[in-house]
Design an enzyme around this catalytic site. Structure first.
Site, mmCIF file in Angstrom:
data_model
loop_
_atom_site.group_PDB
_atom_site.id
_atom_site.type_symbol
_atom_site.label_atom_id
_atom_site.label_comp_id
_atom_site.label_asym_id
_atom_site.label_seq_id
_atom_site.Cartn_x
_atom_site.Cartn_y
_atom_site.Cartn_z
ATOM 1 N N HIS A 20 11.904 97.402 -0.821
ATOM 2 C CA HIS A 20 12.387 96.342 -0.290
ATOM 3 C C HIS A 20 11.972 94.846 -0.578
ATOM 4 O O HIS A 20 12.426 94.185 -1.149
ATOM 5 C CB HIS A 20 12.921 96.313 1.120
ATOM 6 C CG HIS A 20 13.721 95.468 1.870
ATOM 7 N ND1 HIS A 20 14.901 95.551 2.170
ATOM 8 C CD2 HIS A 20 13.457 94.211 2.389
ATOM 9 C CE1 HIS A 20 15.265 94.476 2.771
ATOM 10 N NE2 HIS A 20 14.433 93.454 3.019
ATOM 11 N N GLU A 21 10.612 94.929 -0.042
ATOM 12 C CA GLU A 21 9.745 93.695 -0.399
ATOM 13 C C GLU A 21 9.664 93.474 -1.773
ATOM 14 O O GLU A 21 9.716 92.199 -2.395
ATOM 15 C CB GLU A 21 8.437 93.697 0.345
ATOM 16 C CG GLU A 21 8.665 93.787 1.989
ATOM 17 C CD GLU A 21 9.524 92.547 2.458
ATOM 18 O OE1 GLU A 21 9.325 91.507 1.889
ATOM 19 O OE2 GLU A 21 10.293 92.761 3.563
ATOM 20 N N HIS A 24 12.619 91.751 -3.442
ATOM 21 C CA HIS A 24 12.550 90.140 -3.062
ATOM 22 C C HIS A 24 11.861 89.598 -3.969
ATOM 23 O O HIS A 24 12.291 88.624 -4.943
ATOM 24 C CB HIS A 24 12.323 90.144 -1.831
ATOM 25 C CG HIS A 24 13.082 90.422 -0.615
ATOM 26 N ND1 HIS A 24 14.257 90.094 -0.596
ATOM 27 C CD2 HIS A 24 12.968 91.026 0.753
ATOM 28 C CE1 HIS A 24 15.167 90.427 0.473
ATOM 29 N NE2 HIS A 24 14.152 91.114 1.201
#
Length: 206
Positions: A20-21, A24
């Site tokens: 997820h990170e 980004h």
């Protein structure tokens, strides 16, 4: 939570937060912002992304609410800051959904070849926790990713009001702590179960 359940859920949680990170930061990099790269966050090493307290709270069965360390992003490096921030924000949940789809296909293949037990439960855990991460982060509550998408889609007349709300980030965090459990139970929980059943081809319990 017994040891077996922890062993099954821990890899899904750790990798779900990490991808997820990473997503980004990687999408921000593609759109012109190298901040995450300069700070060593364009990596799939979980130690670079996990917040110790947030991870522990996410694993504990009586909380299941946690967080990772947000990837640093500088919108001044974007060519179109408003649009690119929205794209960067949505990249995290979309990565979780993609991982859930891959895990669902893997679980179906395991069943096709008669493989059950730990391998199937591990794959189904990847499906469930990545769906939870994806749908939860799409909620339009600052500082969650969904708030960035909403901000981009709002008419200009409403942007100023929403921007003031976003600057009061502690209010959003307070809302999540106070109402996160009901939101999950009555909204996210049914959605996660329906999508997980579709991906896995059978019912699951969480």
């Amino acid at each position: 939570m017994d040891l077996g359940e922890l062993l099954i859920s821990l890899p899904a949680i750790l990798f779900g937060l990490t991808i997820h990170e990473f997503s980004h930061g990687y999408v921000a990099y593609l759109l012109g912002d190298p901040t995450a790269r300069y700070e060593g966050r364009l990596t799939l090493n979980p130690l670079k992304h996990l917040d110790p307290i947030g991870t522990i709270l996410l694993i504990l069965p009586w909380t299941r609410f946690g967080w990772a360390r947000p990837v640093p992003i500088n919108p001044n490096n974007f060519r179109r800051p408003l649009r690119d921030m929205a794209i960067t924000a949505v990249a995290g949940p979309l990565a979780n959904f993609l991982l859930a789809i891959i895990a669902g296909l893997t679980a179906r293949l395991l069943l096709l070849f008669g493989i059950t037990g730990f391998p199937w439960h591990l794959a189904s855990s990847f499906v469930i926790f990545n769906l939870i991460l994806g749908f939860f982060n799409l909620l339009p509550i600052p500082p969650l990713d969904g708030s960035r998408l909403v901000y981009y889609l709002l008419p200009r007349a409403a942007m100023a009001s929403f921007s003031k709300l976003e600057r009061q980030g502690f209010l959003g965090i307070l809302v999540l702590f106070l109402f996160g459990a009901p939101l999950f139970r009555f909204f996210l929980y049914p959605v996660v179960l329906i999508v997980a059943r579709f991906l896995l081809g059978q019912g699951v319990w969480i």
